[in-house]
Design a protein around this motif. Structure first.
Motif, PDB file in Angstrom:
ATOM      1  N   LYS A   2      -5.411  -3.173   1.775  1.00 14.76           N
ATOM      2  CA  LYS A   2      -5.093  -2.694   3.120  1.00 14.76           C
ATOM      3  C   LYS A   2      -3.830  -1.858   3.106  1.00 14.76           C
ATOM      4  CE  LYS A   2      -7.267  -6.020   6.190  1.00 14.76           C
ATOM      5  NZ  LYS A   2      -7.053  -6.892   7.340  1.00 14.76           N
ATOM      6  N   MET A   3      -3.788  -0.926   3.993  1.00 15.17           N
ATOM      7  CA  MET A   3      -2.589  -0.110   4.139  1.00 15.17           C
ATOM      8  C   MET A   3      -1.646  -0.823   5.082  1.00 15.17           C
ATOM      9  SD  MET A   3      -2.321   3.811   5.322  1.00 15.17           S
ATOM     10  CE  MET A   3      -3.502   3.541   6.607  1.00 15.17           C
ATOM     11  N   ARG A   4      -0.465  -1.139   4.610  1.00 13.95           N
ATOM     12  CA  ARG A   4       0.474  -1.923   5.405  1.00 13.95           C
ATOM     13  C   ARG A   4       1.225  -1.081   6.432  1.00 13.95           C
ATOM     14  NH1 ARG A   4      -2.290  -5.548   4.481  1.00 13.95           N
ATOM     15  NH2 ARG A   4      -2.100  -6.951   2.721  1.00 13.95           N
ATOM     16  N   SER A   5       1.476   0.171   6.115  1.00 15.57           N
ATOM     17  CA  SER A   5       2.224   1.002   7.055  1.00 15.57           C
ATOM     18  C   SER A   5       1.839   2.456   6.860  1.00 15.57           C
ATOM     19  CB  SER A   5       3.730   0.840   6.842  1.00 15.57           C
ATOM     20  OG  SER A   5       4.455   1.738   7.641  1.00 15.57           O
ATOM     21  N   HIS A   6       1.212   3.036   7.881  1.00  9.76           N
ATOM     22  CA  HIS A   6       0.815   4.437   7.797  1.00  9.76           C
ATOM     23  C   HIS A   6       1.830   5.347   8.450  1.00  9.76           C
ATOM     24  CE1 HIS A   6      -3.175   3.071   6.565  1.00  9.76           C
ATOM     25  NE2 HIS A   6      -3.034   2.150   7.483  1.00  9.76           N
ATOM     26  N   LYS A  87       0.345   0.679   0.143  1.00  8.10           N
ATOM     27  CA  LYS A  87       0.798   1.727   1.078  1.00  8.10           C
ATOM     28  C   LYS A  87       0.309   3.096   0.623  1.00  8.10           C
ATOM     29  CE  LYS A  87       5.059  -0.558   2.590  1.00  8.10           C
ATOM     30  NZ  LYS A  87       6.539  -0.491   2.583  1.00  8.10           N
ATOM     31  N   GLY A  90      -3.391   3.523   1.191  1.00  7.91           N
ATOM     32  CA  GLY A  90      -3.649   3.782   2.604  1.00  7.91           C
ATOM     33  C   GLY A  90      -3.314   5.207   2.989  1.00  7.91           C
ATOM     34  N   GLN A 160      -3.407  10.135  12.080  1.00  5.33           N
ATOM     35  CA  GLN A 160      -2.912   8.856  12.590  1.00  5.33           C
ATOM     36  C   GLN A 160      -2.808   8.882  14.110  1.00  5.33           C
ATOM     37  OE1 GLN A 160      -0.154   8.438   8.619  1.00  5.33           O
ATOM     38  NE2 GLN A 160       0.788   8.026  10.585  1.00  5.33           N
ATOM     39  N   ASN A 582      -1.846  -0.396  14.169  1.00  3.45           N
ATOM     40  CA  ASN A 582      -1.871  -0.558  12.713  1.00  3.45           C
ATOM     41  C   ASN A 582      -3.204  -1.124  12.242  1.00  3.45           C
ATOM     42  OD1 ASN A 582      -0.211  -0.238  10.284  1.00  3.45           O
ATOM     43  ND2 ASN A 582      -0.458  -2.457  10.084  1.00  3.45           N
ATOM     44  N   ASP A 583      -3.775  -2.046  13.039  1.00  2.00           N
ATOM     45  CA  ASP A 583      -5.087  -2.586  12.688  1.00  2.00           C
ATOM     46  C   ASP A 583      -6.151  -1.486  12.700  1.00  2.00           C
ATOM     47  OD1 ASP A 583      -4.090  -5.101  12.342  1.00  2.00           O
ATOM     48  OD2 ASP A 583      -4.683  -5.844  14.314  1.00  2.00           O
ATOM     49  N   ASN A 586      -5.778   0.496   9.677  1.00  3.95           N
ATOM     50  CA  ASN A 586      -6.287  -0.253   8.520  1.00  3.95           C
ATOM     51  C   ASN A 586      -7.814  -0.164   8.443  1.00  3.95           C
ATOM     52  OD1 ASN A 586      -4.002  -1.249   7.198  1.00  3.95           O
ATOM     53  ND2 ASN A 586      -3.772  -2.929   8.638  1.00  3.95           N
ATOM     54  N   THR A 590      -9.807   1.725   5.548  1.00  3.70           N
ATOM     55  CA  THR A 590     -10.788   0.981   4.759  1.00  3.70           C
ATOM     56  C   THR A 590     -12.141   1.671   4.782  1.00  3.70           C
ATOM     57  OG1 THR A 590      -9.654  -1.104   5.227  1.00  3.70           O
ATOM     58  CG2 THR A 590     -11.930  -1.250   4.490  1.00  3.70           C
TER      59      THR A 590
END
Length: 613
Positions: A2-6, A87, A90, A160, A582-583, A586, A590
């Motif tokens: 998972k990408m924790r912070s885009h 990160k 992502g 984003q 953020n979800d 993610n 994904t």
């Protein structure tokens, strides 16, 4: 992964690092070899250099936070290396989406973004190409590389924004969280103390103490001890050899005259107007009952914006005489200033202060002598190191130089004497019995060298030596057990219809306390359990070695119209909205990874990490 912070790509973090670290760089070198990337999402590569930069920056940040170097092994053990890679994966997924959709930014927008970066500007605040080139070289970038990555970063930000921009948490959810967080309780409590017990605690037998000692041996075990011999030299040890004469001190006193001779000052607020008529109109409004804060508000300012702090005559120019002639809380003006007509409010008068040479002498001498001693130690250091390198023992160092010999049974809890220095504790923790003494520096300018003689492992203290400690611990446990039994009786009595006060304990009523609220008298676990107990119900809890009983009297619902509650609601709304955004990112990342394919070269990942040991 998972990408924790885009929200911030590697490029943005690098820009921030340039600002924070003053272009100091990370000591990063380009990685050689046939592998150019550690992985890819579709056709979007995660380059070796990008991964190395991200790892190095994370290590740098964590080292600054902890105050000591962080190794790659520590990064791996805590899973941070995987977080960094996650990160980048992502970001690559969002970048791949931008590539597939044909999303990009033009040269003009790219140029504007680069021109905004303070690290690329000269002293006049204008973009400077030579500064720009130098900054990029420090970070291991060429201009085309950096601009390509920045363009990709800006493109990702567009995706984003399209995916997660403007996401707001549902109001019912925000309200539910707010009501939960802002709810309060009223309760009555009492501490059950030894005086509330019906029977005294009997004295223990030797068998009871021996049994307690055996069952709680960890409490009576000496920690690992490092037997260390050391030699050290600090500025204080040279105090008698670095005395400073009065003539030198007086010269220093005059050099620091601004420090010891403070002119009178005023605490002042100032409002500047466009012309004299506007200033006079404001003064008339003030004379009519308005406050200085009202005048500031009329200008779209706050008093903080108008505050000049403490100023001297020289700071005020033409306004000096009227301001310094005014009484405290007076408003002066309008006065013509270099900025235009202004009103001044005097909020405080600070008299001139002068510290005589006699009064300042001890401070001057202490500073000068400490500095001279540090310089002397600096001059000695090369000789001291040479002696140690030549095989001199610490005992010989103490005999032949100004260093002093010492011995310490060092443990993790040692803080006295030389163990009060972080530098010594670090060296003591890392020392091995086969290492030769090496000269190291202390924070006050001193130096030391140490020798680890042996390590004594943790071992139980003899029962006879700690019998009194065992007896005290046994009794403390017995008291708590008896208090808990008494608390159970009290709870039963309240459940049977008595009030808490009718059980014979001294009660205290708390009218209102918030969830997680602070109390001078009660530890946090008590407050936490109050919120878990139904109104009207008694309960008991043991916390920090004390036993408490309480009855929750009432639940006080959150006042959703209260200003503080609204502030909390806004903060909760922001946090939930960010979490939802953020979800969404993610999920989107994904999905892109699943469609485009994720390819990782674990061998190259390991190779990059191995060069950072």
């Amino acid at each position: 992964m998972k990408m924790r912070s885009h929200g911030k790509s590697v490029v943005v973090w690098i820009l921030l690092a340039m600002l924070i670290l003053g272009l100091g760089g990370f000591g990063l070198r380009n990685f050689s070899g046939s592998a150019k990337s550690v992985g890819a999402v579709g056709d979007t590569q995660i380059t070796v250099d990008d991964y190395a930069r991200a790892l190095r920056q994370e290590m740098q940040q964590r080292s600054q936070q902890l105050g000591q170097p962080v190794t790659m092994a520590q990064m791996r053990s805590s899973g941070v290396d995987q977080q960094v890679l996650g990160k980048l994966i992502g970001q690559a997924a969002i970048g791949e989406s931008a590539r597939r959709l044909g999303v990009s930014v033009g040269d003009k927008e790219l140029q504007q973004q680069i021109y905004k970066v303070q690290a690329f500007q000269n002293a006049s605040g204008e973009f400077d190409r030579e500064t720009y080139k130098f900054a990029l070289r420090q970070q291991g970038y060429t201009e085309p590389q950096f601009e390509a990555q920045l363009r990709d970063d800006l493109s990702r930000s567009i995706i984003q924004g399209a995916v997660a921009g403007g996401v707001d948490a549902p109001k019912p959810v925000v309200d539910a969280y707010t009501k939960y967080v802002s709810e309060k309780r009223g309760f009555t409590w009492a501490e059950v103390s030894e005086s509330d017990l019906s029977k005294a605690i009997p004295d223990p037998t030797d068998d009871q103490l021996q049994s307690y000692y055996n069952d709680h041996i960890d409490q009576f075990t000496a920690p690992q001890t490092r037997d260390i011999t050391y030699a050290w030299l600090t500025p204080d040890m040279l105090a008698d050899k670095v005395k400073i004469d009065d003539a030198t001190l007086k010269a220093e006193y005059e050099r620091r005259a601004d420090e010891f001779k403070q002119p009178e000052k005023r605490l002042v607020e100032r409002l500047v107007y466009s012309d004299m008529d506007a200033a006079k109109a404001a003064k008339a409004k003030l004379d009519g009952g308005a406050t200085f804060a009202d005048l500031a508000k009329d200008r779209g300012l706050t008093l903080a914006d108008a505050d000049l702090g403490d100023v001297t005559r020289d700071d005020l120019g033409k306004a000096a005489d009227p301001v310094f002639s005014a009484e405290n809380n007076a408003v002066v003006g309008p006065v013509e200033t270099d900025l235009g007509p202004a009103l001044f409010k005097v909020n405080g008068i600070i008299d001139a202060q002068e510290t005589s040479f006699a009064e300042a002498r001890d401070e001057l001498a202490g500073d000068a002598e400490a500095e001279k001693a540090r310089n002397e130690i600096g001059k000695m250091s090369e000789d001291l190191q040479d002696r140690l390198a030549g095989g001199a023992t610490l005992e010989e160092m103490a005999k032949e130089t100004d260093m002093e010999l010492g011995q310490i049974a060092y443990t993790a809890d040692s803080t006295d004497g030389i163990a009060g220095y972080d530098e010594f504790r670090k060296a003591a923790d890392e020392a091995t019995t086969d290492a030769y003494p090496d000269l190291q520096t202390l924070s006050d300018g001193g130096v030391f060298a140490l020798r680890l003689n042996k390590i004594v492992p943790p071992q139980p203290k003899p029962f006879a030596d700690v019998k009194d400690e065992v007896a005290a611990a046994w009794r403390a446990d017995q008291v708590v057990q008896a208090e808990e039994d008494r608390a159970k009786e009290i709870v039963s009595a309240v459940e049977g219809g008595k009030s808490l006060g009718e059980t014979g304990v001294l009660t205290t009523k708390v009218a209102s306390i918030g969830r997680g609220g602070y109390s001078d008298e009660l530890p946090p676990p008590v407050i936490s359990k109050v919120f878990k107990t139904e109104p009207g119900k008694p309960a008991q809890i043991t916390a920090n070695g004390k036993v408490y009983v309480f009855v929750t009297d009432k639940v006080i619902p959150a006042d959703m119209e209260d200003a503080d509650t609204k502030l909390i609601s806004g903060q909760i709304g922001t946090q939930l909205s960010n979490s939802l955004a953020n979800d969404l990112l993610n999920f989107y990342a994904t999905a892109v990874e699943s469609e485009a394919g994720l390819d990782l070269d674990n061998q190259t990942v390991t190779a990059v990490q191995s060069q950072m040991q």
